[in-house]
Enzyme design. Structure first.
Site, mmCIF file in Angstrom:
data_model
loop_
_atom_site.group_PDB
_atom_site.id
_atom_site.type_symbol
_atom_site.label_atom_id
_atom_site.label_comp_id
_atom_site.label_asym_id
_atom_site.label_seq_id
_atom_site.Cartn_x
_atom_site.Cartn_y
_atom_site.Cartn_z
ATOM 1 N N HIS A 150 -1.569 -25.167 26.617
ATOM 2 C CA HIS A 150 -2.580 -26.178 26.325
ATOM 3 C C HIS A 150 -1.942 -27.368 25.634
ATOM 4 O O HIS A 150 -0.860 -27.265 25.060
ATOM 5 C CB HIS A 150 -3.692 -25.605 25.441
ATOM 6 C CG HIS A 150 -3.208 -25.088 24.121
ATOM 7 N ND1 HIS A 150 -2.617 -23.854 23.982
ATOM 8 C CD2 HIS A 150 -3.218 -25.632 22.881
ATOM 9 C CE1 HIS A 150 -2.287 -23.651 22.714
ATOM 10 N NE2 HIS A 150 -2.639 -24.723 22.021
ATOM 11 N N CYS A 201 -3.351 -24.793 13.925
ATOM 12 C CA CYS A 201 -2.178 -24.834 14.795
ATOM 13 C C CYS A 201 -1.906 -26.284 15.158
ATOM 14 O O CYS A 201 -2.748 -27.157 14.909
ATOM 15 C CB CYS A 201 -2.380 -23.980 16.046
ATOM 16 S SG CYS A 201 -3.609 -24.636 17.209
#
Length: 701
Positions: free
Chosen positions: A65, A212
């Site tokens: 991603h 993240c």
């Protein structure tokens, strides 16, 4: 708004054998639908994210991603591999692959849905249904969360409902995702808490923060995993997800009532001081996904032993000492680069203001009286003096900022006070930049030492604001004034005298060395050492002629790599991919502005040809600049500060010579390849831009 995933974005027979090929196969579907505008550019962004941390998860899941300017709208691509594809998960290959594409400016609603998918991937029944479904449209509907029981039952009759009767869909988890982002737990957690409370014993309470680099997938998967593990252990877990859609701070009352803290993160925890003074477990975000039970057990053990965090102890993977497995050399580099990165804006602003002051007010502007005492609105000399004096004040912050943020990189906020104090003392005793480096390292070490001392609970609240600043500043001040200040000041003077004495061959060789360093890693540690060395020499009101020659050589060499890549893509475009040719257009502007990061895409894609070529050209430019006697008072600006350069015509010739040398070498070396770059698009996507993660700030290099 069109649907994030449709049947056209699903491949139930994904034949790719590698993660790069899998990402490409799914991305090509996005390009076909107009969801991605530049395939190679998007894949480069995916590769850069993958380089930061593998996206494979336990349970056979891969979630490549990224956020990218090449994405037009939030999109999901799903592929199912019979053979499995290695995404770096500890338990083996992944058979369920989700390619998550988010625009660079995706809104909160989109990101909430994407984060909900990440949470659902922690649901075993949801993933089982995806493994059983045999129709692309049904798989897309299941992922979207369409409320069609018949569709879900026809494809996965045994996995359409979870144990609490809820449907296996993203839609069901959206509310839970939003609640968790707001600092609340799911309904099941609330029920567990109530049941535990009914037994007459208060449950163990944990607050957690997950984050993240992208803030789309791992952040929310770690939150879901921790919450699930908490329910199983009878522990109340409340998670603050610091994702791409922003975050809502946990209620201070919830934090105050917590018995322990878990940080599962790969970017710095924002407002970390809120959690000080509690038993804390600090790990990467993947540990939050894969080992939630162990983390809960660890934090409960720390609470039982009375182990608590002392203030803002270091531990974030950005601007910190690093992981426990890192060597001292790596940690030292991170500490020093932390200080340099914060110092560079002061260098650029102060240096350019001083240079403009000289340009407007003449070279005697440094002798002008204070503008507070004498300022005439209609006189250019007064404006030149004003700019010069503002720049001088900005330059006065260089050493304190350097020292302060070196200490910050080591010990977080408590290191700022002793670091700034030590840096200011370094200026007072004429220890210069060498003193600032020493003061920063000493300040960080002193604070870390103080934080390791066990103190009574009653004093923990005043440690960060009173005790640590007081003791650390006193210790650093004593050491700088009494112990090491004088030797460092002598060393600084010796280095300055040596620079002032450089002439002839020695100056040319120094220029070549600085040119090699500037072009070696294009904004990395070696480049920054050369740049800091140059700016240290001109960070005074009246820099020496040698110092200005060094600054000129450094800036000239730093302009060579992007300008050379731009020229090479212009004269021999067939040797480069379409993406590289587009990057070459931007490299003209970046190189002219003295931003050598413009060459990073080329160096990352073909380092063995580009980097050596750039180093040779940089060495030629650096040595010629020194030989020509070009000088520069400004630490940044590229061609836009040519009027401030001594011997500007010869200076530009030096730059042109280095650019031509690098261009010629790149063209020759690339021309010797057996395979044309147009056929290596995948290889470029696998490696390009990965180095950008290490060059976040546009340093003058």
């Amino acid at each position: 708004m069109s649907e994030m995933i449709t049947a056209d974005l699903v491949d139930l027979d994904l034949s790719a054998e590698t993660k790069e090929a899998a990402a490409r196969a799914l991305a090509e579907r996005m390009v076909t639908l107009g969801r991605v505008t530049d395939l190679e550019g998007f894949l480069a962004d995916v590769a850069a994210r993958e380089a930061q941390m593998p996206t494979g998860l336990d349970g056979g899941i891969g979630i490549p991603h990224c956020r990218s300017v090449h994405v037009t709208e939030p999109t999901l691509g799903f592929g199912r591999s019979a053979a499995g594809i290695d995404f770096g998960a500890p338990d083996g290959p992944a058979d369920l692959i989700f390619l998550i594409a988010a625009p660079a400016g995706a809104d909160d609603a989109h990101l909430t849905i994407l984060s909900s998918l990440a949470r659902q991937l922690m649901n075993a029944e949801f993933t089982s249904a995806l493994r059983a479904v045999d129709d692309a449209a049904a798989a897309a509907a299941l992922i979207r969360g369409d409320e069609s029981p018949a569709a879900a039952a026809s494809t996965a009759p045994e996995g359409t409902e979870s144990t609490d009767g809820s449907k296996n869909s993203v839609a069901v988890s959206v509310a839970a995702s939003a609640d968790t982002a707001a600092g609340t737990t799911t309904d099941t957690t609330t029920d567990t808490t109530a049941d535990t409370g009914a037994s007459g014993e208060r449950p163990f309470r944990i607050v957690a923060v997950t984050s993240c680099p992208t803030g789309i997938a791992h952040t929310y998967m770690a939150a879901e995993s921790l919450e699930n593990a908490g329910r199983e252990a009878g522990v109340e877990v409340v998670v603050e997800t610091q994702g791409s859609a922003g975050f809502t701070r946990l209620d201070p009352a919830v934090i105050a009532a917590a018995d322990g803290v878990i940080f599962a993160h790969d970017v710095p925890v924002r407002d970390k001081d809120r959690f000080a003074g509690k038993p804390t477990v600090d790990v990467g975000v993947k540990a939050g996904i894969n080992k939630p039970t162990e983390l809960i057990t660890e934090v409960r053990g720390k609470a039982a032993r009375g182990e608590v965090s002392a203030g803002s102890a270091p531990g974030t993977p950005v601007e910190r000492s690093g992981d426990s497995t890192e060597g001292y050399g790596t940690k030292l580099r991170k500490w020093l680069m932390s200080g340099v990165s914060y110092m560079v804006p002061f260098v650029a602003a102060g240096g350019l203001l001083i240079a403009l002051g000289f340009a407007i007010g003449g070279y005697t502007v440094n002798k002008a009286p204070s503008v507070m005492d004498h300022f005439v609105w209609t006189q250019a000399d007064s404006w030149g003096a004003l700019l010069f004096q503002i720049g001088g004040v900005a330059f006065g912050f260089l050493v304190p900022v350097l020292a302060g943020y070196i200490a910050y990189g080591m010990a977080d906020r408590p290191g700022l006070v002793p670091g700034f104090v030590g840096g200011a003392i370094s200026l007072t005793i004429n220890a210069g930049f060498l003193g600032g480096l020493a003061a920063g390292l000493i300040a960080g070490g002193v604070v870390i030492g103080i934080q390791k001392v066990k103190i009574p609970a009653a004093l923990r609240g005043i440690m960060p604001v009173v005790v640590i600043p007081l003791i650390s500043a006193a210790i650093v001040g004593f050491l700088m004034f009494v112990v090491i200040g004088k030797p460092i000041a002598s060393a600084q003077k010796g280095m300055t005298d040596w620079l002032n004495g450089l002439t002839g061959t020695n100056a040319v060789l120094l220029g070549a060395l600085l040119g090699l360093m500037m072009c070696f890693d294009l904004g990395g540690p070696v480049n920054k050492v050369a740049y800091t060395f140059a700016t240290a020499g001109i960070a005074v009101a009246s820099p020496s002629d040698s110092a200005m020659k060094i600054m000129a050589a450094v800036m000239a060499a730093g302009m060579v790599p992007p300008l050379a890549m731009a020229l090479a893509t212009t004269v021999r475009g067939k040797l480069f991919t379409q993406t590289e040719r587009e990057n070459g257009k931007a490299a003209w502007v970046l190189g002219a502005s003295f931003i050598s990061e413009g060459a990073i895409p080329f160096a990352a894609a073909d380092p063995l040809r580009v980097i050596p070529s750039a180093m040779v050209g940089g060495a030629v430019t650096g040595s010629l600049s020194m030989a020509f006697g070009a000088t520069l008072r400004a630490p940044h600006g590229g061609i836009f500060v040519v009027p401030l350069i001594g011997n500007p015509f010869l200076y530009l010739i030096a730059i042109a010579a280095g650019v031509c040398v690098t261009t010629a070498l790149v063209v020759v070396l690339k021309g010797m390849r057996k395979q044309a770059p147009e056929g290596t698009g995948a290889g470029v996507a696998d490696t390009a831009i990965a180095a950008k993660a290490d060059s976040k700030e546009p340093v003058a290099a």
